[in-house]
Every structure is written in structure tokens, then in C-alpha cells.
Motif scaffolding. Structure first.
Motif, mmCIF file in Angstrom:
data_model
loop_
_atom_site.group_PDB
_atom_site.id
_atom_site.type_symbol
_atom_site.label_atom_id
_atom_site.label_comp_id
_atom_site.label_asym_id
_atom_site.label_seq_id
_atom_site.Cartn_x
_atom_site.Cartn_y
_atom_site.Cartn_z
ATOM 1 N N VAL A 112 0.876 -1.170 0.000
ATOM 2 C CA VAL A 112 0.000 0.000 0.000
ATOM 3 C C VAL A 112 0.914 1.220 0.000
ATOM 4 C CG1 VAL A 112 -1.729 1.327 1.267
ATOM 5 C CG2 VAL A 112 -1.858 -1.177 1.235
ATOM 6 N N PHE A 113 0.743 2.095 -0.989
ATOM 7 C CA PHE A 113 1.526 3.327 -1.073
ATOM 8 C C PHE A 113 0.687 4.449 -0.471
ATOM 9 C CE2 PHE A 113 2.817 7.262 -3.177
ATOM 10 C CZ PHE A 113 4.183 7.247 -2.899
ATOM 11 N N LEU A 114 1.242 5.119 0.540
ATOM 12 C CA LEU A 114 0.559 6.215 1.224
ATOM 13 C C LEU A 114 1.247 7.534 0.904
ATOM 14 C CD1 LEU A 114 0.496 4.459 4.698
ATOM 15 C CD2 LEU A 114 -1.453 4.673 3.152
ATOM 16 N N ASN A 115 0.467 8.574 0.720
ATOM 17 C CA ASN A 115 1.040 9.917 0.610
ATOM 18 C C ASN A 115 0.107 10.905 1.290
ATOM 19 O OD1 ASN A 115 -0.904 9.809 -1.467
ATOM 20 N ND2 ASN A 115 0.148 11.371 -2.622
ATOM 21 N N TRP A 116 0.679 12.012 1.765
ATOM 22 C CA TRP A 116 -0.082 13.006 2.502
ATOM 23 C C TRP A 116 0.544 14.375 2.297
ATOM 24 C CZ3 TRP A 116 2.824 9.078 4.577
ATOM 25 C CH2 TRP A 116 3.983 9.436 5.257
ATOM 26 N N THR A 117 -0.141 15.391 2.786
ATOM 27 C CA THR A 117 0.343 16.768 2.705
ATOM 28 C C THR A 117 0.866 17.177 4.078
ATOM 29 O OG1 THR A 117 -1.343 17.232 1.032
ATOM 30 C CG2 THR A 117 -0.324 19.128 2.111
#
Length: 195
Positions: free
Chosen positions: A19-24
Motif C-alpha cells: 500500500v503506497f501512502l502519501n499526505w500533505t
């Protein structure tokens, strides 16, 4: 010092066994950053229950639909209410479907708001400026709940409230279908018939 604001806009892309997660990155009011931001902790849970009654800020006891899968000492993520406020707590005791928490609630929660747990930090601190993480420890076909917490550089390593919570389901169907067998083609008026 004051804890940093929470990370924003957590998103995921589910893949084969990952699972690839990204956020600000979080920002302070009237600025474009958090000057003393050290990094992030990624939390993951595999179980969900819901509030069976409303709970008010200041309370340390919550009622849940089911305590199955939760134990004393578990870290839990209390899901968003109408204003998307999320917090982390620890279960001090369980009696039936009632949890007593190690600290009072910061926010109000409504009947049906979600609770995720047991939540585990699956990373050492992800450095500030790296607003992504790839979880390669997942099992295809399992549902996971993720949230990210920001940490500052102070001696106390103050942590923010969690980001929004997202649900991920790594690929469960990774096998191509079998090739068709006994395919026949026959000419017919206006084309070819396959069967």
C-alpha cells in the motif's frame, strides 16, 4: 511547546502486496510550514468498531458496538466526527462493550463514529519532507486502516493528532483468468461467429 498540527489529505494506492501512502505536510496558521517538524509516524489497524452511544469531550469512558479484537493496552484511533477531528487513545480497561481510556476525549463523537485498532506504529519516524511511505508488510485481501501523526523536534517529541483515516485493501485478485479453450470460428453473413 505546542504539538504540530496533523498531516492533511492522507491518500493511498493499493497494489500487489503493498500500500503506497502519501499526505500533505501540516501547516501552522498564517504560514506555509511547521518550522520544528521532525517527521511522521504511520499507524495501521486491522479492526473497526463504532460508538454505540455518543461521547463528549472530557469523558474517559466510551461505549462501543463490539469490543471483540480489542484488549487492554491497545492504542486506538477514534474516527472523524462531523468536523473530521481524529485522536489517538489507549484502552485502560474493558468491561463488556465499554472502554475506559487512559486520557479524556478531546472531541465529541456521535453514535456510529468509527474506532480503529489495535493501532500500531509501523514505521520509525519518516523524515519531514518525505510525505509518503510504502507499506510492504500487508497481506492481499486484508482490510487496513491508516493514519499519520506528525512529530516535532522538541525534547518531548510532541505528536500531533492523527490525519484523516483511510481504508486500504491490497489487491486480492492477482491471477489472470485461464485462457479460453476450444475456440472455434465460423464464417456467417456479415462476419465471423466465435464460440
Amino acid at each position: 511547546t505546542t504539538p504540530p498540527p496533523p498531516p492533511r489529505n492522507l491518500q493511498s494506492v493499493d497494489g500487489e502486496g503493498e500500500v503506497f501512502l502519501n499526505w500533505t505536510a501540516p501547516v501552522l496558521a498564517n504560514t506555509s510550514s511547521v518550522p520544528d517538524l521532525s517527521g511522521y509516524w504511520v499507524y495501521r489497524a486491522e479492526n473497526q468498531t463504532n460508538f454505540s452511544t455518543a461521547a463528549s469531550a472530557g469523558s474517559a469512558t466510551i461505549n462501543v458496538v463490539s469490543a471483540a479484537g480489542f484488549s487492554v493496552g491497545n492504542t486506538i484511533i477514534l474516527g472523524p466526527n462531523g468536523s473530521s477531528e481524529v485522536e489517538i487513545a489507549t484502552i485502560n480497561s474493558i468491561v463488556g462493550n465499554s472502554f475506559t481510556l487512559s486520557s479524556n476525549l478531546k472531541y465529541d463523537y456521535s453514535l456510529g463514529n468509527p474506532i480503529y485498532g489495535p493501532a500500531t506504529a509501523i514505521t520509525e519516524s519518516v523524515p519531514a519532507g518525505t510525505e509518503f511511505y510504502k507499506d510492504k508488510t500487508v497481506v492481499n485481501g486484508t482490510t487496513y486502516y491508516y493514519a499519520v501523526v506528525a512529530e516535532d523536534t522538541s525534547v518531548n517529541k510532541n505528536k500531533s493528532d492523527p490525519s484523516n483515516v483511510i481504508v486500504s485493501n491490497p489487491d486480492i485478485d492477482n491471477v489472470a483468468p485461464a485462457a479460453p479453450e476450444s475456440l472455434e470460428a465460423r464464417p456467417v453473413d456479415n462476419g465471423i461467429l466465435l464460440n
